[in-house]
Design an enzyme around this catalytic site. Sequence first.
Site, PDB file in Angstrom:
ATOM      1  N   LYS A  45       0.845  -1.203   0.000  1.00  0.00           N
ATOM      2  CA  LYS A  45       0.000   0.000   0.000  1.00  0.00           C
ATOM      3  C   LYS A  45       0.878   1.251   0.000  1.00  0.00           C
ATOM      4  CE  LYS A  45      -3.259   2.614   2.959  1.00  0.00           C
ATOM      5  NZ  LYS A  45      -4.098   2.622   4.178  1.00  0.00           N
TER       6      LYS A  45
ATOM      7  N   ASP B   6      -2.619  10.188   3.751  1.00  0.00           N
ATOM      8  CA  ASP B   6      -4.014   9.789   3.932  1.00  0.00           C
ATOM      9  C   ASP B   6      -4.727  10.807   4.816  1.00  0.00           C
ATOM     10  OD1 ASP B   6      -6.428   8.564   4.241  1.00  0.00           O
ATOM     11  OD2 ASP B   6      -5.692   6.875   5.444  1.00  0.00           O
TER      12      ASP B   6
ATOM     13  N   LYS C 149     -10.093  12.874   8.312  1.00  0.00           N
ATOM     14  CA  LYS C 149      -9.626  12.425   9.625  1.00  0.00           C
ATOM     15  C   LYS C 149      -9.614  13.603  10.600  1.00  0.00           C
ATOM     16  CE  LYS C 149      -6.535   8.675   8.217  1.00  0.00           C
ATOM     17  NZ  LYS C 149      -7.202   7.602   8.952  1.00  0.00           N
TER      18      LYS C 149
ATOM     19  N   ASP D 155       1.585   6.364   5.602  1.00  0.00           N
ATOM     20  CA  ASP D 155       0.619   5.411   5.053  1.00  0.00           C
ATOM     21  C   ASP D 155       1.130   4.733   3.774  1.00  0.00           C
ATOM     22  OD1 ASP D 155      -1.770   4.149   5.619  1.00  0.00           O
ATOM     23  OD2 ASP D 155      -2.996   5.553   4.474  1.00  0.00           O
TER      24      ASP D 155
ATOM     25  N   ASP E 174     -12.243   7.119   3.923  1.00  0.00           N
ATOM     26  CA  ASP E 174     -11.002   6.866   4.674  1.00  0.00           C
ATOM     27  C   ASP E 174     -10.603   5.394   4.626  1.00  0.00           C
ATOM     28  OD1 ASP E 174      -8.807   7.475   6.158  1.00  0.00           O
ATOM     29  OD2 ASP E 174      -9.884   7.719   8.070  1.00  0.00           O
TER      30      ASP E 174
ATOM     31  N   ARG F 247      -7.865  -0.381   1.014  1.00  0.00           N
ATOM     32  CA  ARG F 247      -8.417  -1.576   0.373  1.00  0.00           C
ATOM     33  C   ARG F 247      -8.869  -1.288  -1.055  1.00  0.00           C
ATOM     34  NH1 ARG F 247     -12.693  -2.080   5.165  1.00  0.00           N
ATOM     35  NH2 ARG F 247     -10.970  -0.984   6.204  1.00  0.00           N
TER      36      ARG F 247
END
Length: 499
Positions: free
Chosen positions: A269, A274, A281, A292, A351, A355
């Site tokens: 990833k 992020d 966030k 991240d 967020d 995935r």
Amino acid sequence: MEYTVKSGSPEKQRIGCVVAAVYLPRKLSPAARLLDEASGGAISNLIRRGELEGDLGSTLLLHNLDNTLCDRVLLIGCGKEKEIDVNAYRKINSVMATTLENNGATEVASYLTEIPVKRRDTGWKIRQSIEAIDTALYNFNQLKSDKTPPRRPLRKFVFSVSGRGQLMEGEKAVREGMAIASGIHLAKDLGNLPGNICTPTYLAKQAMRIEQQYPNLAVNILEEEDMEELGMGALLSVSRGSRQPAKLITLEYNNAENPEQKPIVLVGKGVTFDSGGISLKPGASMDEMKFDMCGAASVLGAISAVAEMQLPTHVVGIIPTVENMPDGSASKPGDIVTSMSGQTIEILNTDAEGRLILCDALTYAEKYKPDVCIDIATLTGACIVALGAHPAGLLGNHNPLINDLLGAGKTSGDRCWELPLWDDYQEQLDSNFADMANIGGKGAGTITAACFLSRFTKKYHWAHLDIAGVAWKSGKEKGATGRPVSLLTQYILDRVNDK
Ligand code: BES
Ligand code: MN
Ligand code: ZN
């Protein structure tokens, strides 16, 4: 730093500093005993006076012992001799490295190779020492004005082995240890770089730089248009919220005896920042979301270590890399996108972007016909709740692969721990409007994230490492750890050696 391997007695080492072990209670290691005998009992006298009991991590630095050729002797307490495991051995070595650095030792001979660690040979100890030394001396100052290196840096490090018969094994371990340490170093540097420097484009350039170093490593970069053509609607939906273009980086290292050998595929990833996107966030610690992309960094680190060792194997790295931002064209909660696999996804929380980029990369991985595929991702805060900062979370669809990774974790000390990927959790991803939702609601967040990925990995043996808790440290020691480069390279080494 120059690492060498030598056999010979500690009192005869003509060098700045000799390092030797002391066990609980007040028990000298063979090297400490030889130094003690040469110096007419100087060490045992001090120990009798209570200067060193041998507790794990304690130290005692001695100067100019009689009848020894070194200037100083550093004694390290190792705890009970029979209880030294991987963790303790790592601790002993990092205490050694920090103490040496703090005392300006520049040339050192270490006898910590004689410490017994169950099931571990000298080669393993040398590799662990090199990792520990590199970690202790690591310093990220490339963005500070003052870049002056330490005044008296450690320059020369000699590993003592018990006989000339061990020199070859020791030298091989030195080469491996240095390759792994430099892979860890690379992963840390990339992790520590801020989001305004380490963008998807920057990661792609780094991959191309690594490609230049090794003839059997080929790098390919897919641009957004290419991904559009492949139908990577999930990945592209994340990068639409950012002005930074997404990249899909692949690195293929093939040095297998049989070039047709199916590869070990690593998918990392690479979210270079992020923010959460529209599901923004909270502000506290948001800076840490520059980390991240540590999964991506670990893939680059592991592949460069494997290439540096020129292992006879076939490894492919795939890095989907994007920035997750709340721009005008960003995904909104409720948006539905179509992944490369054809499955549709309702984005209930922007967020949960990791995935979304991984699922398309995992579908893309099919083209390499993986022997196994391992993805590495700072995927869920829930993993930190479940496991804290010690092991990475491990889930997957193939028990032998899971067991190999658990084993490589134990060997390397870069551990992982399995969580159940039971079908019972799958229904948490049900959506009224698409094939699945991108979040699984309350409970078992790490498992439902893996359940999501499992829907894209049915065609091969797959494992998922959630490194949210281990990839970096917060607080005063804030910084990337380089994990799990050590675990991944150990897994690959084990696979090469079992054949
Ligand atoms: N990168 C984060 C996971 C993360 C958070 C790692 C904090 C380390 C520390 C990931 O993209 C994320 O935001 N996950 C969400 C998922 C949720 C929306 C289902 C999370 O963990 O809160
Ligand atoms: Mn996120
Ligand atoms: Zn994320």
